[in-house]
Design an enzyme around this catalytic site. Structure first.
Site, PDB file in Angstrom:
ATOM      1  CD  GLU A 271    -122.080  56.571  63.773  1.00  0.00           C
ATOM      2  OE1 GLU A 271    -120.907  56.168  63.879  1.00  0.00           O
ATOM      3  OE2 GLU A 271    -122.416  57.737  63.992  1.00  0.00           O
ATOM      4  CB  CYS A 305    -118.794  49.552  67.607  1.00  0.00           C
ATOM      5  SG  CYS A 305    -119.457  50.907  68.575  1.00  0.00           S
TER       6      CYS A 305
HETATM    7  P1  NAD Z   1    -125.641  43.813  61.694  1.00  0.00           P
HETATM    8  O1  NAD Z   1    -124.938  44.607  60.658  1.00  0.00           O
HETATM    9  O2  NAD Z   1    -125.735  42.355  61.511  1.00  0.00           O
HETATM   10  O3  NAD Z   1    -127.167  44.334  61.841  1.00  0.00           O
HETATM   11  C1  NAD Z   1    -127.474  45.670  62.150  1.00  0.00           C
HETATM   12  C2  NAD Z   1    -128.908  45.960  61.721  1.00  0.00           C
HETATM   13  O4  NAD Z   1    -128.987  45.859  60.306  1.00  0.00           O
HETATM   14  C3  NAD Z   1    -129.927  44.992  62.272  1.00  0.00           C
HETATM   15  O5  NAD Z   1    -131.116  45.677  62.593  1.00  0.00           O
HETATM   16  C4  NAD Z   1    -130.149  44.039  61.123  1.00  0.00           C
HETATM   17  O6  NAD Z   1    -131.397  43.396  61.165  1.00  0.00           O
HETATM   18  C5  NAD Z   1    -130.047  44.984  59.944  1.00  0.00           C
HETATM   19  N1  NAD Z   1    -129.708  44.344  58.665  1.00  0.00           N
HETATM   20  C6  NAD Z   1    -129.009  43.194  58.455  1.00  0.00           C
HETATM   21  N2  NAD Z   1    -128.931  42.939  57.127  1.00  0.00           N
HETATM   22  C7  NAD Z   1    -129.577  43.943  56.490  1.00  0.00           C
HETATM   23  C8  NAD Z   1    -129.835  44.255  55.125  1.00  0.00           C
HETATM   24  N3  NAD Z   1    -129.392  43.467  54.139  1.00  0.00           N
HETATM   25  N4  NAD Z   1    -130.527  45.372  54.841  1.00  0.00           N
HETATM   26  C9  NAD Z   1    -130.966  46.184  55.828  1.00  0.00           C
HETATM   27  N5  NAD Z   1    -130.767  45.945  57.140  1.00  0.00           N
HETATM   28  C10 NAD Z   1    -130.078  44.846  57.475  1.00  0.00           C
HETATM   29  O7  NAD Z   1    -124.978  44.213  63.073  1.00  0.00           O
HETATM   30  P2  NAD Z   1    -125.271  43.632  64.510  1.00  0.00           P
HETATM   31  O8  NAD Z   1    -124.792  42.223  64.557  1.00  0.00           O
HETATM   32  O9  NAD Z   1    -126.655  43.924  64.925  1.00  0.00           O
HETATM   33  O10 NAD Z   1    -124.304  44.572  65.388  1.00  0.00           O
HETATM   34  C11 NAD Z   1    -122.938  44.350  65.474  1.00  0.00           C
HETATM   35  C12 NAD Z   1    -122.167  45.237  64.506  1.00  0.00           C
HETATM   36  O11 NAD Z   1    -122.515  46.593  64.714  1.00  0.00           O
HETATM   37  C13 NAD Z   1    -120.667  45.175  64.745  1.00  0.00           C
HETATM   38  O12 NAD Z   1    -120.007  45.139  63.501  1.00  0.00           O
HETATM   39  C14 NAD Z   1    -120.375  46.479  65.474  1.00  0.00           C
HETATM   40  O13 NAD Z   1    -119.041  46.909  65.353  1.00  0.00           O
HETATM   41  C15 NAD Z   1    -121.351  47.392  64.841  1.00  0.00           C
HETATM   42  N6  NAD Z   1    -121.666  48.549  65.698  1.00  0.00           N
HETATM   43  C16 NAD Z   1    -121.181  49.772  65.356  1.00  0.00           C
HETATM   44  C17 NAD Z   1    -121.435  50.870  66.180  1.00  0.00           C
HETATM   45  C18 NAD Z   1    -120.921  52.245  65.860  1.00  0.00           C
HETATM   46  O14 NAD Z   1    -121.352  53.200  66.498  1.00  0.00           O
HETATM   47  N7  NAD Z   1    -120.021  52.411  64.901  1.00  0.00           N
HETATM   48  C19 NAD Z   1    -122.192  50.694  67.338  1.00  0.00           C
HETATM   49  C20 NAD Z   1    -122.681  49.427  67.642  1.00  0.00           C
HETATM   50  C21 NAD Z   1    -122.418  48.353  66.817  1.00  0.00           C
END
Ligand code: NAD
Length: 550
Positions: A271, A305
């Site tokens: 997602e 998102c």
């Molecule tokens: P992010 O990708 O920075 O982090 C998401 C999660 O992944 C966090 O728990 C983070 O600690 C973890 N993470 C980061 N690097 C990692 C790695 N190398 N390996 C494993 N885990 C890792 O996202 P964010 O800043 O928390 O959220 C914002 C993003 O999420 C935006 O791009 C938004 O569009 C997206 N989002 C999508 C949806 C959807 O339903 N499609 C919903 C909400 C947010």
């Protein structure tokens, strides 16, 4: 120092209190563990701090989750449903406490914690409780044109859905309760265990989630939380011995998680990010569309998102729409909304997010855009940025094409319906979108041609809260689903059982291979798939004899 069977204390300094966290929430804290310190991005006051889980502990945490899952899945269905009903009652009764943690960690308005996080969590719980009886029902396979033959041979197939096992949920901070909770409750309803890694921006909300499940009476290790950075703890979880990874976050991190999950061929649900278009036709109800845009662009400070990031307006109503939209947006009050219900927009999650918005505005101007309103940080404490609209930026510019995780929208105009659809679809993202018109037939026709997991006609981005509808993206917005029947399908294994009454001594395709077997095989293929029925009766009789071993 290794703390094994002792609770770990997390400090909430501004409340002058400490809370005890269950040992298995992040069972072991090593001397070199990361320390997570959390501030409220609206007030810049500390929220609390705690130690991260050691990545080395993850295999043991999963082992315990697996053991708990076996016990959970073996319980009678009605008993499990009762637990989830208690979960719903507990969350509903604790809306204020949980919302408070959400607001403190993200700075978002209380209305948004309640309407988005809490409502989507509760809606998913109610949906799960309702769906549970049908989830595990075996379903027979329809053999189609081969049905008669299969009946004669005494064979049938059915699917017995089974839980996958342990589901890893790696969650973002923007809806730190609503997103992981709705995913976790569906996973648990489908008989699975869950290991959640909340964002390190929102660890305390992650712990609230576990607290709710424990209060409802799930087995101690069924829903566990690991705390820490993505690169360490998240990466270790994605590459661990789990049965699916549900990741919600940025596209960039999604790629890393897929690579980590590939080490064990863990299936993934992705997602990811979005750049949602809003298409406003000339016959749209403009005041409602403008009102929707002011909410859809700036809800959660644009950190959703499915926030509207591109608005395409028919040229005949472009100026009228801009005037209405500017007026509605100008009424949004910025601040920390815990004690002020009129606050309509909170801060961004941290200082670097604000810097990113400034850079995106500067780049938009460089590429031909003009700031219609906003475009800068207000004179306020906290990580705030004004609601912003950019006009005149070309379709190919970064502000139209790249993800903007903050309160900035690009507004463009179009001449024809075809042009609007093609501009809306001209994006590497395809998460959600909307079309606005008073002609519903036309709206549906356009919605069906727009790219995205969900396209709304005359509404925007709220169906995450309707757990019965599927949620998921296409292109760089990801793949797979959470929510809806499609979401449940990814949490269950479609276990296929094929039963043969054993009426015949052998199969046509078994040994020995010989000339007769070859002729019969060819003849059967002609009859069954080629529609050539010549000599069918004789061939079938010979086949029957052979199967009977004569
Ligand atoms: P992010 O990708 O920075 O982090 C998401 C999660 O992944 C966090 O728990 C983070 O600690 C973890 N993470 C980061 N690097 C990692 C790695 N190398 N390996 C494993 N885990 C890792 O996202 P964010 O800043 O928390 O959220 C914002 C993003 O999420 C935006 O791009 C938004 O569009 C997206 N989002 C999508 C949806 C959807 O339903 N499609 C919903 C909400 C947010």
């Amino acid at each position: 120092m290794i703390l094994r069977d002792r609770p770990v204390q997390a400090r909430f300094p501004h409340r002058g209190s400490k809370i005890l966290l269950w040992p298995s929430a992040f069972t072991t804290v090593s001397a070199r563990a990361e320390r997570i310190v959390k501030y409220n991005p609206a007030t810049l006051e500390p929220v609390g701090e705690l130690d991260a889980t050691s990545p080395d502990e993850i295999p043991r945490i999963i082992h315990k989750a697996r053991a708990a899952q076996a016990g959970w899945a073996a319980l009678p269905l009605e008993e499990r449903r009762e637990v989830l009903k208690r979960l719903q009652a507990h969350v509903a009764a604790n809306i204020e406490t949980i919302s408070r943690t959400i607001c403190e960690e993200t700075g978002k308005p209380r209305m948004e914690a309640i309407n988005a996080d809490m409502m989507s969590a509760l809606s998913a719980t109610m949906y799960s409780v309702e769906k549970m009886p049908s989830l595990f029902r075996p379903r027979g396979t329809d053999f189609g044109k081969l049905s008669l033959m299969m009946r004669y041979l005494g064979r049938r197939s059915y699917i017995q859905p089974r839980p996958l096992g342990v589901i890893a949920i790696i969650a973002p901070w923007n809806y730190p309760f609503g997103i992981p909770f709705s995913q976790a409750v569906m996973a648990v309803a489908a008989g699975n265990a869950v290991v959640l890694k909340p964002s390190s921006e929102t660890p305390f909300t992650g712990l609230e989630l576990r607290k709710a499940f424990i209060a409802a009476g799930v087995p101690e290790d069924l829903v566990q939380v690991v705390i820490g950075s993505g690169s360490k703890v998240g990466n270790a979880l994605a590459s661990s011995n789990v049965d699916r990874v549900i990741f919600t976050g940025s596209t960039e991190v999604g790629r890393k998680i897929m690579a980590a999950a590939a080490q064990r061929l863990n299936p993934v649900t992705m997602e990811l990010g979005g750049k949602d278009p809003m298409v406003v036709l000339a016959d749209a109800d403009l005041p409602r569309a403008a009102e929707a845009a002011a909410w859809g662009c700036y809800v959660n400070a644009g950190q959703t998102c499915v926030c509207i990031k591109r608005i395409y307006v028919h040229e005949s109503v472009y100026q009228q729409f801009l005037d209405l939209f500017s007026e509605k947006a100008s009424r949004i009050k910025l601040g920390y909304g815990w004690d002020d219900p009129e606050v309509g927009m909170g801060p961004l999650i941290n200082a670097s997010a604000v810097e990113d918005m400034e850079a995106q505005v500067a780049r938009a101007i460089e590429q031909g855009g003009r700031v219609l309103f906003g475009g800068k940080r207000p004179n306020m404490k906290g990580h705030f940025f004004e609601p912003t609209a950019i006009v005149d930026a070309p379709q190919s510019s970064d502000i139209v094409q790249k993800e903007t995780f903050g309160p900035i929208v690009a507004v463009l105009r179009f001449r024809t319906e075809e042009e609007a659809i093609s501009m809306a679809n001209d994006s590497s993202f395809a998460l959600s979108g909307s079309v606005w018109t008073s002609d519903l037939g036309r709206g549906r026709a356009i919605a069906e041609r727009m790219d995205g997991g969900t396209i709304h006609v005359n509404n925007v981005g709220y169906t995450f809260g309707l757990a019965s509808t599927p949620w998921g993206g296409r292109k760089e917005s990801g793949f797979g689903h959470t929510h809806g029947e499609e979401g449940f399908a990814e949490l269950l294994e479609p276990h296929h059982v094929h039963v043969d009454k054993g009426r015949f001594a052998r199969e046509l395709w078994w040994h020995p291979y010989d000339q007769e077997g070859l002729e019969l095989s060819r003849g059967l293929n002609d009859i069954l798939f080629g529609g050539r029925y010549g000599r069918a009766a004789a061939l079938l009789l010979r086949t029957r004899r052979r199967l009977k071993g004569r």
